[in-house]
Design an enzyme around this catalytic site. Structure first.
Site, PDB file in Angstrom:
ATOM      1  N   ASP A  21       0.703  -1.172  -0.034  1.00 18.08           N
ATOM      2  CA  ASP A  21       0.036  -0.093  -0.164  1.00 18.08           C
ATOM      3  C   ASP A  21       0.668   1.459  -0.252  1.00 18.08           C
ATOM      4  O   ASP A  21       1.734   1.211   0.455  1.00 18.08           O
ATOM      5  CB  ASP A  21      -0.690  -0.003   0.864  1.00 18.08           C
ATOM      6  CG  ASP A  21      -2.212   1.280   1.178  1.00 18.08           C
ATOM      7  OD1 ASP A  21      -2.392   1.917   0.511  1.00 18.08           O
ATOM      8  OD2 ASP A  21      -2.974   0.664   2.349  1.00 18.08           O
ATOM      9  N   HIS A  38       2.359   3.760  -9.005  1.00 14.73           N
ATOM     10  CA  HIS A  38       2.801   1.945  -9.322  1.00 14.73           C
ATOM     11  C   HIS A  38       4.215   1.125 -10.021  1.00 14.73           C
ATOM     12  O   HIS A  38       4.730   0.114  -9.415  1.00 14.73           O
ATOM     13  CB  HIS A  38       1.208   1.262 -10.103  1.00 14.73           C
ATOM     14  CG  HIS A  38       0.066   1.694  -9.762  1.00 14.73           C
ATOM     15  ND1 HIS A  38       0.303   1.371  -8.300  1.00 14.73           N
ATOM     16  CD2 HIS A  38      -0.902   2.880  -9.378  1.00 14.73           C
ATOM     17  CE1 HIS A  38      -1.302   1.864  -7.881  1.00 14.73           C
ATOM     18  NE2 HIS A  38      -1.455   2.082  -8.677  1.00 14.73           N
ATOM     19  N   LEU A 132      11.586 -20.708  -3.772  1.00 13.85           N
ATOM     20  CA  LEU A 132      10.081 -20.138  -3.419  1.00 13.85           C
ATOM     21  C   LEU A 132       8.612 -19.829  -4.184  1.00 13.85           C
ATOM     22  O   LEU A 132       9.057 -20.064  -6.021  1.00 13.85           O
ATOM     23  CB  LEU A 132      10.652 -18.286  -4.110  1.00 13.85           C
ATOM     24  CG  LEU A 132       9.009 -17.487  -3.375  1.00 13.85           C
ATOM     25  CD1 LEU A 132       8.499 -17.518  -2.109  1.00 13.85           C
ATOM     26  CD2 LEU A 132      10.411 -16.290  -3.751  1.00 13.85           C
TER      27      LEU A 132
HETATM   28  C1  FPP Z   1      -1.613   0.538  -3.374  1.00  8.82           C
HETATM   29  O1  FPP Z   1      -1.429   1.829  -3.284  1.00  8.82           O
HETATM   30  C2  FPP Z   1      -1.937  -0.623  -4.401  1.00  8.82           C
HETATM   31  C3  FPP Z   1      -1.954  -1.306  -5.536  1.00  8.82           C
HETATM   32  C4  FPP Z   1      -3.481  -0.978  -5.658  1.00  8.82           C
HETATM   33  C5  FPP Z   1      -1.359  -1.909  -6.498  1.00  8.82           C
HETATM   34  C6  FPP Z   1      -0.052  -2.803  -6.682  1.00  8.82           C
HETATM   35  C7  FPP Z   1       0.346  -2.961  -7.647  1.00  8.82           C
HETATM   36  C8  FPP Z   1       2.034  -2.791  -7.748  1.00  8.82           C
HETATM   37  C9  FPP Z   1       2.829  -2.887  -6.394  1.00  8.82           C
HETATM   38  C10 FPP Z   1       2.808  -2.729  -8.824  1.00  8.82           C
HETATM   39  C11 FPP Z   1       2.117  -4.133  -9.508  1.00  8.82           C
HETATM   40  C12 FPP Z   1       2.032  -5.291  -9.385  1.00  8.82           C
HETATM   41  C13 FPP Z   1       2.530  -6.544  -9.416  1.00  8.82           C
HETATM   42  C14 FPP Z   1       2.471  -7.659  -9.198  1.00  8.82           C
HETATM   43  C15 FPP Z   1       3.528  -6.143 -11.463  1.00  8.82           C
HETATM   44  P1  FPP Z   1      -2.534   2.875  -3.593  1.00  8.82           P
HETATM   45  O2  FPP Z   1      -2.299   2.555  -4.981  1.00  8.82           O
HETATM   46  O3  FPP Z   1      -3.718   1.901  -2.632  1.00  8.82           O
HETATM   47  O4  FPP Z   1      -1.690   3.626  -2.687  1.00  8.82           O
HETATM   48  P2  FPP Z   1      -2.407   4.557  -1.863  1.00  8.82           P
HETATM   49  O5  FPP Z   1      -2.895   4.066  -0.407  1.00  8.82           O
HETATM   50  O6  FPP Z   1      -1.099   5.746  -1.416  1.00  8.82           O
HETATM   51  O7  FPP Z   1      -3.784   5.739  -2.414  1.00  8.82           O
END
Ligand code: FPP
Length: 245
Positions: A21, A38, A132
Protein backbone atom coordinates in the site's frame (compact mmCIF):
# COMPACT_ATOMS: atom_id res chain seq x y z
CA UNK A 1 25.73 -2.73 7.63
CA UNK A 2 22.84 -4.83 6.37
CA UNK A 3 20.17 -6.11 8.73
CA UNK A 4 20.49 -9.51 7.05
CA UNK A 5 23.13 -10.44 9.64
CA UNK A 6 20.51 -10.02 12.39
CA UNK A 7 17.98 -12.33 10.70
CA UNK A 8 17.86 -15.77 12.34
CA UNK A 9 18.16 -18.10 9.33
CA UNK A 10 16.65 -20.97 11.34
CA UNK A 11 13.36 -19.18 11.97
CA UNK A 12 12.35 -17.85 8.57
CA UNK A 13 8.56 -17.59 8.06
CA UNK A 14 7.43 -20.18 5.50
CA UNK A 15 4.74 -17.88 4.16
CA UNK A 16 4.77 -14.08 4.06
CA UNK A 17 1.72 -12.17 2.82
CA UNK A 18 1.96 -8.48 1.96
CA UNK A 19 -0.61 -5.72 1.48
CA UNK A 20 1.42 -3.44 -0.78
CA UNK A 21 0.00 0.00 0.00
CA UNK A 22 1.01 3.60 -0.54
CA UNK A 23 1.96 3.78 -4.23
CA UNK A 24 -0.48 6.65 -4.81
CA UNK A 25 0.79 8.68 -1.86
CA UNK A 26 4.40 8.04 -2.86
CA UNK A 27 3.65 9.49 -6.31
CA UNK A 28 1.70 12.43 -4.87
CA UNK A 29 4.61 13.34 -2.58
CA UNK A 30 6.69 13.69 -5.75
CA UNK A 31 4.03 15.67 -7.62
CA UNK A 32 3.58 12.87 -10.16
CA UNK A 33 0.74 10.69 -11.44
CA UNK A 34 -0.37 7.68 -9.38
CA UNK A 35 0.87 5.27 -12.05
CA UNK A 36 4.41 6.51 -11.42
CA UNK A 37 4.00 5.15 -7.88
CA UNK A 38 2.77 1.80 -9.21
CA UNK A 39 5.74 1.61 -11.59
CA UNK A 40 8.12 2.14 -8.71
CA UNK A 41 6.10 -0.38 -6.76
CA UNK A 42 7.26 -3.00 -9.23
CA UNK A 43 10.88 -2.47 -8.06
CA UNK A 44 9.71 -3.15 -4.51
CA UNK A 45 7.94 -6.32 -5.72
CA UNK A 46 11.22 -7.45 -7.29
CA UNK A 47 13.15 -6.73 -4.08
CA UNK A 48 10.63 -8.61 -1.92
CA UNK A 49 10.75 -11.62 -4.25
CA UNK A 50 14.55 -11.65 -4.38
CA UNK A 51 14.98 -11.29 -0.62
CA UNK A 52 12.35 -13.97 0.06
CA UNK A 53 14.02 -16.40 -2.34
CA UNK A 54 17.45 -15.72 -0.82
CA UNK A 55 16.18 -16.35 2.72
CA UNK A 56 14.33 -19.54 1.84
CA UNK A 57 10.77 -18.26 2.30
CA UNK A 58 8.50 -20.83 0.64
CA UNK A 59 5.43 -18.71 -0.21
CA UNK A 60 5.09 -14.98 -0.81
CA UNK A 61 1.55 -13.69 -1.36
CA UNK A 62 1.19 -10.18 -2.76
CA UNK A 63 -2.12 -8.29 -2.71
CA UNK A 64 -1.77 -6.73 -6.16
CA UNK A 65 -5.40 -5.90 -7.04
CA UNK A 66 -8.45 -6.17 -4.83
CA UNK A 67 -12.06 -6.64 -5.92
CA UNK A 68 -12.63 -3.11 -4.57
CA UNK A 69 -9.86 -1.74 -6.83
CA UNK A 70 -12.26 -2.20 -9.80
CA UNK A 71 -13.92 0.99 -8.49
CA UNK A 72 -10.83 3.09 -9.31
CA UNK A 73 -10.77 5.37 -12.39
CA UNK A 74 -10.57 3.33 -15.60
CA UNK A 75 -7.32 5.01 -16.59
CA UNK A 76 -5.62 3.71 -13.42
CA UNK A 77 -7.09 0.19 -13.81
CA UNK A 78 -5.90 0.04 -17.43
CA UNK A 79 -2.44 1.26 -16.42
CA UNK A 80 -2.22 -1.38 -13.66
CA UNK A 81 -3.23 -4.15 -16.07
CA UNK A 82 -0.62 -2.99 -18.61
CA UNK A 83 1.99 -2.85 -15.88
CA UNK A 84 1.14 -6.40 -14.91
CA UNK A 85 1.51 -7.64 -18.49
CA UNK A 86 4.80 -5.74 -19.00
CA UNK A 87 6.20 -7.01 -15.71
CA UNK A 88 5.34 -10.61 -16.61
CA UNK A 89 6.98 -10.10 -20.02
CA UNK A 90 10.21 -8.79 -18.54
CA UNK A 91 10.42 -10.99 -15.43
CA UNK A 92 9.28 -14.47 -16.50
CA UNK A 93 12.73 -15.62 -17.56
CA UNK A 94 14.32 -14.43 -14.30
CA UNK A 95 11.61 -16.16 -12.27
CA UNK A 96 12.22 -19.48 -13.97
CA UNK A 97 16.01 -19.14 -13.83
CA UNK A 98 15.64 -18.70 -10.07
CA UNK A 99 13.29 -21.70 -9.72
CA UNK A 100 10.37 -19.45 -8.68
CA UNK A 101 6.79 -20.56 -9.39
CA UNK A 102 3.94 -18.11 -9.95
CA UNK A 103 0.34 -18.70 -8.91
CA UNK A 104 -2.71 -16.50 -8.54
CA UNK A 105 -5.61 -16.34 -6.14
CA UNK A 106 -8.82 -14.42 -6.71
CA UNK A 107 -11.53 -14.07 -9.32
CA UNK A 108 -9.02 -14.06 -12.18
CA UNK A 109 -11.75 -14.72 -14.75
CA UNK A 110 -12.84 -11.12 -14.27
CA UNK A 111 -9.44 -9.85 -15.47
CA UNK A 112 -9.02 -8.68 -19.09
CA UNK A 113 -8.48 -11.62 -21.46
CA UNK A 114 -4.93 -10.48 -22.36
CA UNK A 115 -3.96 -10.51 -18.67
CA UNK A 116 -5.53 -13.94 -18.16
CA UNK A 117 -3.56 -15.26 -21.14
CA UNK A 118 -0.23 -13.86 -19.91
CA UNK A 119 -0.83 -15.17 -16.41
CA UNK A 120 -1.77 -18.59 -17.77
CA UNK A 121 1.49 -18.73 -19.71
CA UNK A 122 3.77 -17.83 -16.81
CA UNK A 123 1.88 -20.10 -14.39
CA UNK A 124 2.30 -22.99 -16.82
CA UNK A 125 5.97 -22.20 -17.60
CA UNK A 126 6.90 -21.93 -13.91
CA UNK A 127 4.78 -24.84 -12.71
CA UNK A 128 7.76 -27.17 -12.30
CA UNK A 129 9.77 -24.67 -10.24
CA UNK A 130 10.31 -25.90 -6.70
CA UNK A 131 11.81 -22.87 -4.94
CA UNK A 132 9.79 -19.88 -3.77
CA UNK A 133 6.13 -19.72 -4.85
CA UNK A 134 4.90 -16.19 -5.52
CA UNK A 135 1.13 -15.89 -5.25
CA UNK A 136 -0.46 -12.81 -6.79
CA UNK A 137 -3.84 -11.92 -5.31
CA UNK A 138 -5.69 -10.44 -8.28
CA UNK A 139 -9.29 -9.34 -8.30
CA UNK A 140 -9.19 -10.88 -4.85
CA UNK A 141 -11.33 -10.24 -1.83
CA UNK A 142 -11.65 -12.56 1.09
CA UNK A 143 -15.42 -12.24 1.43
CA UNK A 144 -15.75 -13.17 -2.25
CA UNK A 145 -13.49 -16.16 -1.65
CA UNK A 146 -15.37 -17.36 1.45
CA UNK A 147 -18.78 -16.89 -0.20
CA UNK A 148 -17.55 -18.76 -3.25
CA UNK A 149 -16.21 -21.57 -1.06
CA UNK A 150 -19.56 -21.82 0.73
CA UNK A 151 -21.44 -21.99 -2.59
CA UNK A 152 -19.23 -24.79 -3.90
CA UNK A 153 -19.48 -26.68 -0.63
CA UNK A 154 -23.30 -26.45 -0.65
CA UNK A 155 -23.29 -27.71 -4.25
CA UNK A 156 -21.14 -30.72 -3.31
CA UNK A 157 -23.45 -31.41 -0.35
CA UNK A 158 -26.61 -31.08 -2.43
CA UNK A 159 -25.19 -33.39 -5.08
CA UNK A 160 -24.18 -35.82 -2.32
CA UNK A 161 -20.41 -35.68 -2.87
CA UNK A 162 -19.91 -34.75 0.80
CA UNK A 163 -21.89 -35.21 4.01
CA UNK A 164 -22.33 -32.82 6.94
CA UNK A 165 -19.73 -34.77 8.95
CA UNK A 166 -17.12 -34.15 6.24
CA UNK A 167 -17.25 -30.40 6.83
CA UNK A 168 -14.19 -29.69 8.99
CA UNK A 169 -11.92 -26.62 9.01
CA UNK A 170 -9.51 -28.51 6.73
CA UNK A 171 -12.33 -29.40 4.33
CA UNK A 172 -13.55 -25.81 4.25
CA UNK A 173 -9.97 -24.60 3.59
CA UNK A 174 -9.83 -26.90 0.58
CA UNK A 175 -12.63 -24.85 -1.05
CA UNK A 176 -10.57 -21.63 -0.84
CA UNK A 177 -8.47 -20.37 -3.76
CA UNK A 178 -5.49 -20.82 -1.39
CA UNK A 179 -6.15 -24.58 -1.32
CA UNK A 180 -2.89 -26.47 -0.67
CA UNK A 181 -1.01 -23.33 0.45
CA UNK A 182 -0.16 -23.12 4.17
CA UNK A 183 -1.57 -20.13 6.08
CA UNK A 184 0.71 -17.05 6.24
CA UNK A 185 3.05 -16.87 9.22
CA UNK A 186 3.62 -13.15 8.76
CA UNK A 187 1.36 -10.49 7.24
CA UNK A 188 2.93 -7.14 6.38
CA UNK A 189 1.08 -3.95 5.48
CA UNK A 190 2.90 -0.86 4.35
CA UNK A 191 1.93 2.84 4.34
CA UNK A 192 0.81 3.24 7.95
CA UNK A 193 -2.72 1.83 7.57
CA UNK A 194 -3.87 -0.59 10.28
CA UNK A 195 -6.46 -2.59 8.34
CA UNK A 196 -6.55 -5.92 6.56
CA UNK A 197 -8.90 -4.71 3.81
CA UNK A 198 -10.66 -7.96 2.91
CA UNK A 199 -7.36 -9.86 2.58
CA UNK A 200 -7.12 -13.56 3.60
CA UNK A 201 -9.59 -13.20 6.49
CA UNK A 202 -9.80 -16.97 6.97
CA UNK A 203 -6.10 -17.70 6.43
CA UNK A 204 -4.71 -14.96 8.74
CA UNK A 205 -6.33 -16.46 11.87
CA UNK A 206 -2.96 -17.11 13.57
CA UNK A 207 -0.59 -14.95 11.52
CA UNK A 208 1.67 -12.35 13.06
CA UNK A 209 0.94 -8.82 11.79
CA UNK A 210 3.59 -6.22 11.01
CA UNK A 211 2.64 -2.68 10.10
CA UNK A 212 5.08 -0.08 8.82
CA UNK A 213 4.64 3.53 7.75
CA UNK A 214 7.03 2.95 4.83
CA UNK A 215 5.23 3.45 1.50
CA UNK A 216 5.34 0.41 -0.78
CA UNK A 217 7.77 1.82 -3.43
CA UNK A 218 10.29 2.43 -0.59
CA UNK A 219 9.93 -1.08 0.84
CA UNK A 220 13.32 -2.60 0.03
CA UNK A 221 15.16 -5.73 1.19
CA UNK A 222 16.25 -4.06 4.44
CA UNK A 223 12.58 -3.28 5.21
CA UNK A 224 11.72 -6.95 4.72
CA UNK A 225 14.58 -8.02 7.01
CA UNK A 226 13.24 -5.55 9.62
CA UNK A 227 9.79 -7.17 9.44
CA UNK A 228 11.26 -10.67 9.75
CA UNK A 229 13.45 -9.68 12.71
CA UNK A 230 10.36 -8.25 14.42
CA UNK A 231 8.43 -11.48 13.66
CA UNK A 232 11.26 -13.53 15.16
CA UNK A 233 10.84 -11.72 18.49
CA UNK A 234 7.20 -12.79 18.77
CA UNK A 235 6.06 -15.82 20.71
CA UNK A 236 3.46 -17.68 18.66
CA UNK A 237 1.24 -19.42 21.20
CA UNK A 238 -1.70 -20.54 18.99
CA UNK A 239 -3.99 -20.22 22.01
CA UNK A 240 -1.69 -22.08 24.42
CA UNK A 241 0.35 -20.62 27.30
CA UNK A 242 4.13 -19.98 27.13
CA UNK A 243 5.01 -22.97 29.32
CA UNK A 244 3.27 -25.39 26.96
CA UNK A 245 5.35 -24.41 23.96
C1 FPP B 1 -1.65 0.13 -3.43
O1 FPP B 1 -1.26 1.46 -3.45
C2 FPP B 1 -1.20 -0.61 -4.58
C3 FPP B 1 -1.98 -1.22 -5.51
C4 FPP B 1 -3.45 -1.19 -5.46
C5 FPP B 1 -1.42 -1.93 -6.65
C6 FPP B 1 -0.18 -2.70 -6.38
C7 FPP B 1 0.56 -2.83 -7.65
C8 FPP B 1 1.91 -2.84 -7.80
C9 FPP B 1 2.84 -2.80 -6.65
C10 FPP B 1 2.51 -2.87 -9.13
C11 FPP B 1 2.15 -4.05 -9.98
C12 FPP B 1 2.28 -5.34 -9.31
C13 FPP B 1 2.84 -6.43 -9.83
C14 FPP B 1 2.73 -7.70 -9.07
C15 FPP B 1 3.54 -6.44 -11.11
P1 FPP B 1 -2.40 2.55 -3.56
O2 FPP B 1 -2.60 2.88 -4.99
O3 FPP B 1 -3.62 2.10 -2.85
O4 FPP B 1 -1.72 3.75 -2.81
P2 FPP B 1 -2.45 4.91 -1.95
O5 FPP B 1 -3.17 4.22 -0.82
O6 FPP B 1 -1.30 5.73 -1.48
O7 FPP B 1 -3.36 5.64 -2.87
Amino acid sequence: MSLIDSVNKRNIPDHIAIIMDGNGRWAKQRGTQRIFGHRNGVSAVRAAIEASAELGVKYLTLYAFSTENWNRPKIEIDALMSLLINTINTETETLIKNNIALKTIGDTQSLPKAVQKKLGEVIEKSSKCTGLTVILALSYSSRWEITNAAKRLVKDYTEKRISMEDVTEEKFSSYMTTQGIPDPDLMIRTSGEFRISNFLLWQLAYSEFYFTSTLWPDFDKEELYKAIIDYQKRERRFGKISEQL
